[in-house]
Scaffold this motif. Structure first.
Motif, PDB file in Angstrom:
ATOM      1  N   LEU A  11      27.899  12.855  85.967  1.00 51.79           N
ATOM      2  CA  LEU A  11      27.010  13.982  86.220  1.00 51.79           C
ATOM      3  C   LEU A  11      27.027  14.390  87.685  1.00 51.79           C
ATOM      4  CD1 LEU A  11      23.839  13.157  84.088  1.00 51.79           C
ATOM      5  CD2 LEU A  11      25.811  14.565  83.470  1.00 51.79           C
ATOM      6  N   PHE A  12      26.915  15.709  87.916  1.00 52.48           N
ATOM      7  CA  PHE A  12      26.909  16.273  89.260  1.00 52.48           C
ATOM      8  C   PHE A  12      25.805  17.326  89.351  1.00 52.48           C
ATOM      9  CE2 PHE A  12      31.102  14.866  88.157  1.00 52.48           C
ATOM     10  CZ  PHE A  12      31.533  14.175  89.270  1.00 52.48           C
ATOM     11  N   LEU A  13      25.060  17.287  90.447  1.00 52.43           N
ATOM     12  CA  LEU A  13      23.959  18.224  90.663  1.00 52.43           C
ATOM     13  C   LEU A  13      24.067  18.768  92.081  1.00 52.43           C
ATOM     14  CD1 LEU A  13      21.294  19.242  89.203  1.00 52.43           C
ATOM     15  CD2 LEU A  13      20.111  17.467  90.520  1.00 52.43           C
ATOM     16  N   ARG A  14      23.929  20.088  92.212  1.00 51.94           N
ATOM     17  CA  ARG A  14      24.026  20.752  93.517  1.00 51.94           C
ATOM     18  C   ARG A  14      22.720  21.507  93.751  1.00 51.94           C
ATOM     19  NH1 ARG A  14      28.359  21.563  96.836  1.00 51.94           N
ATOM     20  NH2 ARG A  14      28.452  23.459  98.122  1.00 51.94           N
ATOM     21  N   LEU A  15      22.150  21.347  94.950  1.00 56.81           N
ATOM     22  CA  LEU A  15      20.818  21.873  95.250  1.00 56.81           C
ATOM     23  C   LEU A  15      20.821  22.606  96.582  1.00 56.81           C
ATOM     24  CD1 LEU A  15      19.101  18.465  94.533  1.00 56.81           C
ATOM     25  CD2 LEU A  15      18.899  20.428  93.012  1.00 56.81           C
ATOM     26  N   SER A  16      19.816  23.461  96.758  1.00 58.43           N
ATOM     27  CA  SER A  16      19.593  24.133  98.036  1.00 58.43           C
ATOM     28  C   SER A  16      18.138  23.963  98.446  1.00 58.43           C
ATOM     29  CB  SER A  16      19.921  25.625  97.932  1.00 58.43           C
ATOM     30  OG  SER A  16      19.545  26.308  99.125  1.00 58.43           O
ATOM     31  N   THR A  17      17.915  23.709  99.734  1.00 62.24           N
ATOM     32  CA  THR A  17      16.544  23.612 100.213  1.00 62.24           C
ATOM     33  C   THR A  17      15.883  24.980 100.329  1.00 62.24           C
ATOM     34  OG1 THR A  17      17.351  23.621 102.505  1.00 62.24           O
ATOM     35  CG2 THR A  17      16.945  21.474 101.487  1.00 62.24           C
ATOM     36  N   GLY A  24      23.772  24.194  90.510  1.00 64.63           N
ATOM     37  CA  GLY A  24      24.721  23.823  89.474  1.00 64.63           C
ATOM     38  C   GLY A  24      24.422  22.433  88.943  1.00 64.63           C
ATOM     39  N   PHE A  25      24.680  22.230  87.652  1.00 64.39           N
ATOM     40  CA  PHE A  25      24.534  20.936  87.004  1.00 64.39           C
ATOM     41  C   PHE A  25      25.680  20.834  86.009  1.00 64.39           C
ATOM     42  CE2 PHE A  25      22.016  18.458  83.604  1.00 64.39           C
ATOM     43  CZ  PHE A  25      22.419  17.230  84.120  1.00 64.39           C
ATOM     44  N   ARG A  33      34.872  19.996  84.258  1.00 66.30           N
ATOM     45  CA  ARG A  33      33.425  19.976  84.449  1.00 66.30           C
ATOM     46  C   ARG A  33      32.789  20.995  83.513  1.00 66.30           C
ATOM     47  NH1 ARG A  33      31.368  19.417  90.724  1.00 66.30           N
ATOM     48  NH2 ARG A  33      32.202  17.341  91.141  1.00 66.30           N
ATOM     49  N   VAL A  34      31.912  20.534  82.646  1.00 66.84           N
ATOM     50  CA  VAL A  34      31.222  21.409  81.703  1.00 66.84           C
ATOM     51  C   VAL A  34      29.900  21.840  82.338  1.00 66.84           C
ATOM     52  CG1 VAL A  34      30.191  21.600  79.414  1.00 66.84           C
ATOM     53  CG2 VAL A  34      32.267  20.218  79.751  1.00 66.84           C
ATOM     54  N   PRO A  35      29.668  23.151  82.550  1.00 68.05           N
ATOM     55  CA  PRO A  35      28.403  23.600  83.154  1.00 68.05           C
ATOM     56  C   PRO A  35      27.246  23.464  82.163  1.00 68.05           C
ATOM     57  CG  PRO A  35      29.740  25.488  82.538  1.00 68.05           C
ATOM     58  CD  PRO A  35      30.576  24.276  82.261  1.00 68.05           C
ATOM     59  N   LEU A  36      26.171  22.830  82.611  1.00 69.47           N
ATOM     60  CA  LEU A  36      24.981  22.632  81.784  1.00 69.47           C
ATOM     61  C   LEU A  36      23.858  23.591  82.191  1.00 69.47           C
ATOM     62  CD1 LEU A  36      25.164  18.765  81.934  1.00 69.47           C
ATOM     63  CD2 LEU A  36      25.896  20.222  80.024  1.00 69.47           C
ATOM     64  N   LEU A  37      23.975  24.168  83.378  1.00 72.12           N
ATOM     65  CA  LEU A  37      23.152  25.280  83.848  1.00 72.12           C
ATOM     66  C   LEU A  37      24.112  26.337  84.386  1.00 72.12           C
ATOM     67  CD1 LEU A  37      20.345  23.352  85.797  1.00 72.12           C
ATOM     68  CD2 LEU A  37      20.055  24.564  83.629  1.00 72.12           C
TER      69      LEU A  37
END
Length: 301
Positions: A11-17, A24-25, A33-37
């Motif tokens: 699993l991979f999660l990308r965030l912004s403050t 992205g998830f 990589r299958v996008p879940l969002l």
């Protein structure tokens, strides 16, 4: 603004403050990589992101006013395109990173500004654990008087031709002018997601009352489904499907399923629609969990 990347196993999660956003998830299925969002760019604002927080409450308040404790309170619009104060302040604010590791992050921000009677501190935690992402959101009343608070998230899910949604609820709310809720009614056939069903090919902008707290989004083409479970606090949900009248660029490639602790315009309902009264210093918190699974292991709720 800081971009944060979390990973754990596949699993991979990308965030912004900026906005406390998810950008992205994904799940690595061994081939891709299958996008879940919905995927978003690093410079995305909330409306083009993968998900954003709703705090100190979600959606709109009719006429930007409400009465509580014998006093009238008013809001000012916080966007250029909607006359209502919309979705609180978290999605428009810079969050600070309080804690970070390879598989989790905690971020927070404080708000006491013009245009809203609310003063509060909000915290989000994202944790990749046991093949899922756990998301926690909390809000503490930092003001000097009690007020009704609520929480939620606004995720954007990919929509493919075969996408289905399973999300049992008891009733839905009609929509009236100003993107506001009208009245509670029985579920129409094309908005009854008590069984896996496709999203309607039309504009949808409705609240769903007494949601079960579980949802399954399935993408058969990708042999993937996402199981969403929510704390009992999140008794309601909102579904949004855009159209080209609202967004000329809409390609029917996403929809929103938004877990919420309260109904839209709860401030003007006799029972506050699920909003909870927080005394000064009191806190409200809740979590949801997003867990990808193969389609062949679908769970019936």
């Amino acid at each position: 603004m800081s971009i944060i990347e979390l990973s754990s196993a596949s699993l991979f999660l990308r965030l912004s403050t900026m906005g406390g956003l998810i950008l992205g998830f994904w799940k690595d299925d061994g081939r891709d990589r299958v996008p879940l969002l919905r995927d978003a760019t690093d410079d995305a604002d909330a409306l083009s992101s993968s998900c954003y927080p709703l705090v100190p409450f979600g959606n709109r308040v009719k006429d930007n006013r409400f009465e509580f404790g014998g006093q009238e309170y008013r809001f000012s619009a916080n966007t250029a395109w909607d006359p209502h104060y919309l979705h609180g302040d978290g999605w428009l604010s810079q969050w600070s990173v309080d804690e970070q590791a390879h598989d989790h992050v905690v971020m927070s921000f404080s708000h006491q500004g013009e245009g809203t009677p609310y003063a509060y501190r909000a915290t989000q935690r994202f944790l990749l654990k046991d093949g899922a992402v756990e998301m926690m959101l909390s809000v503490r009343n930092a003001g000097d008087r009690p007020l009704p608070f609520g929480l939620g998230w606004h995720p954007y899910f990919p929509m493919t031709p075969q996408t289905t949604l399973l999300a049992p609820a008891r009733r839905f709310w009609t929509e009236v002018a100003g993107w506001l809720p009208g009245e509670a009614r029985d579920l129409p056939a094309d908005l009854d997601f008590c069984e896996p069903s496709p999203l309607p090919h039309r504009w949808v902008n409705n609240g769903f009352q007494d949601w079960s707290g579980e949802a399954i989004i399935a993408w058969p083409e990708r042999a993937t489904q996402l199981h969403l479970t929510a704390d009992p606090l999140f008794r309601h949900a909102f579904i949004f499907v855009s159209d080209t009248g609202f967004d000329p660029q809409f390609k029917r490639d996403y929809f929103c399923f938004e877990p919420m602790s309260h109904l839209a315009n709860g401030h003007n309902m006799p029972d506050l629609g699920g909003l909870q009264i927080l005394q000064p210093g009191q806190q409200l918190s809740g979590s949801i969990r997003l867990c990808p699974r193969p389609c062949e292991h679908a769970h019936v709720l």
